[in-house]
Design a protein around this motif. Structure first.
Motif, PDB file in Angstrom:
ATOM      1  N   GLY A  15      -2.270  -7.884  -2.613  1.00 43.69           N
ATOM      2  CA  GLY A  15      -2.925  -6.765  -2.379  1.00 43.69           C
ATOM      3  C   GLY A  15      -2.907  -5.753  -3.582  1.00 43.69           C
ATOM      4  N   ALA A  16      -1.581  -5.603  -4.257  1.00 44.32           N
ATOM      5  CA  ALA A  16      -1.511  -4.733  -5.468  1.00 44.32           C
ATOM      6  C   ALA A  16      -2.200  -5.238  -6.408  1.00 44.32           C
ATOM      7  N   GLY A  22      -5.937  -4.808  -6.225  1.00 47.83           N
ATOM      8  CA  GLY A  22      -6.221  -3.469  -6.459  1.00 47.83           C
ATOM      9  C   GLY A  22      -6.128  -3.090  -8.051  1.00 47.83           C
ATOM     10  N   SER A  62       0.916  -5.027   4.660  1.00 46.83           N
ATOM     11  CA  SER A  62      -0.170  -4.709   3.959  1.00 46.83           C
ATOM     12  C   SER A  62      -1.422  -5.596   4.155  1.00 46.83           C
ATOM     13  N   GLN A  85      -7.055  -3.097   0.978  1.00 51.63           N
ATOM     14  CA  GLN A  85      -6.902  -2.533  -0.324  1.00 51.63           C
ATOM     15  C   GLN A  85      -8.016  -2.691  -1.237  1.00 51.63           C
ATOM     16  N   LEU A 101      -7.511   3.069   2.497  1.00 50.66           N
ATOM     17  CA  LEU A 101      -6.263   2.762   1.631  1.00 50.66           C
ATOM     18  C   LEU A 101      -5.308   3.537   2.592  1.00 50.66           C
ATOM     19  N   SER A 113      -4.343   0.864   5.157  1.00 52.20           N
ATOM     20  CA  SER A 113      -4.091  -0.639   4.608  1.00 52.20           C
ATOM     21  C   SER A 113      -2.920  -1.161   4.716  1.00 52.20           C
ATOM     22  N   SER A 114      -1.979  -0.412   4.586  1.00 53.60           N
ATOM     23  CA  SER A 114      -0.562  -0.677   4.769  1.00 53.60           C
ATOM     24  C   SER A 114       0.381   0.083   5.579  1.00 53.60           C
ATOM     25  N   GLY A 128      -0.040   4.165   4.435  1.00 51.36           N
ATOM     26  CA  GLY A 128      -0.549   4.189   3.108  1.00 51.36           C
ATOM     27  C   GLY A 128       0.651   3.930   1.975  1.00 51.36           C
ATOM     28  N   PRO A 129       0.102   3.899   0.816  1.00 55.57           N
ATOM     29  CA  PRO A 129       1.136   3.713  -0.225  1.00 55.57           C
ATOM     30  C   PRO A 129       2.017   4.920  -0.356  1.00 55.57           C
TER      31      PRO A 129
END
Length: 338
Positions: free
Chosen positions: A23-24, A27, A192, A197, A237, A240-241, A256-257
């Motif tokens: 996912g990262a 993104g 996630s 994302q 966002l 998503s995690s 979230g992040p």
């Protein structure tokens, strides 16, 4: 008193290992490609209202322009700088092994905001002038862009640091566990969803494109266009995690992040905890869902940690849910469910 940690390990379908990395990566890729496209497209979209050469440098704080480039060069040169920067950050992160330290995310976010904002400021300053020497001062917008870039750098650092995982050691399996006297157990699991994302990144890029078009003077009432996409990006966002943690105080679920917002359940308020198989179709979709089953944070189908507190059920799709439920039930000798 000693601490012992147990937690979810790497898994699939959007869990704390491979899925989170995927996912990262999606993104980051969307951000790099999107910024490059914006840097090229913005001056070309306004080419009919720009001189053949555009002012790109101003002497002094508010002085007249003293440097220019052909329109094609003004479109491609910033994009080239951005690609080189992105490659340098990627190589540096891989070489130093510091990709999760936050500096790489901060560099990419701030660099993209800085270059895109500067490009929009240049377009706006040259708009509807026949000669680049007549371009307006871009100082005021540059200050705004610098502040935005600094804020993006800070946000990137915070996001990167939140991705650092705590210590994880194996613990006892089973629906319940004995907590030795003098020890304190901690359970941690993350999850996630790469697709959510990616959707958040795309919506964010559309919002950025609209904002830059407005900044460059190419679109009026840009906020009517930007606001829905920006809101959709932030909400997607944020959900998503997820990170679920069980301690002696109870259950904490952070989204979230940045780990915000956070929902907490005190240990004494949790009536029971168990593991249950759930799917997106069963709970009504992906993300934060409300249904007849209660509240579900659905990031991947399969086992979910479910808790009942004050007569209401809350479920979160994370790995190693059985050990999280066992620890919660053991905190107060609560019953388990099959």
């Amino acid at each position: 008193m000693s601490d012992r940690a147990s937690g979810g390990t790497s898994g699939t379908n959007g869990t704390s290992g491979t899925g989170a990395t995927s996912g990262a990566a999606w993104g980051v890729g969307a951000w790099v490609v999107g910024i490059a496209a914006l840097l090229v497209a913005l001056p070309l979209a306004a080419s009919g209202r720009l001189p053949e050469r555009v002012a790109t440098h101003w002497g002094g704080f508010s002085g007249p322009p003293d440097g220019s480039m052909p329109l094609w060069a003004a479109a491609l040169f910033p994009a080239l700088i951005w690609v080189v920067l992105a490659l340098a950050v990627g190589i540096g992160a891989r070489w130093t092994g510091a990709a999760r330290g936050g500096w790489a995310a901060g560099a990419l976010l701030s660099g993209g905001v800085l270059l895109a904002g500067a490009q929009a400021s240049i377009v706006r300053a040259n708009l509807d002038h026949e000669d680049w020497r007549q371009a307006e001062s871009a100082t005021g917008w540059v200050v705004v862009v610098l502040v935005a870039a600094a804020s993006a750098a800070l946000g990137g650092v915070l996001v990167g640091r939140r991705r650092e995982a705590g210590p994880q050691e194996p613990a006892v399996d089973g629906p319940s566990m004995d907590i030795p006297s003098g020890e304190r157990l901690v359970w941690l699991s993350r999850a996630s969803n790469a697709w959510l994302q990616l959707i958040a990144a795309v919506a964010g890029l559309v919002a950025v494109a609209g904002g830059l078009a407005g900044l460059g003077g190419l679109m009026g009432s840009e906020w009517l266009f930007v606001a829905p996409f920006a809101l959709a990006s932030l909400l997607t966002l944020a959900f998503s995690s997820v990170r679920a943690r069980v301690t002696g105080q109870g259950l904490e679920v952070a989204f979230g992040p940045l780990g915000r917002p956070v929902r907490r359940w005190a240990a004494e308020d949790i009536e029971s905890a168990w593991v249950e198989e759930r799917t997106a179709a069963r709970v009504g979709g992906w993300g934060y869902r409300l249904s007849g089953l209660g509240t579900t944070v659905m990031l991947r189908g399969g086992e979910c940690l479910v808790v009942r507190s004050k007569g209401k059920d809350f479920a979160v799709s994370v790995d190693d849910a059985e050990r999280g439920a066992a620890l919660l039930n053991s905190l107060g000798g609560r019953p388990t469910r099959p």
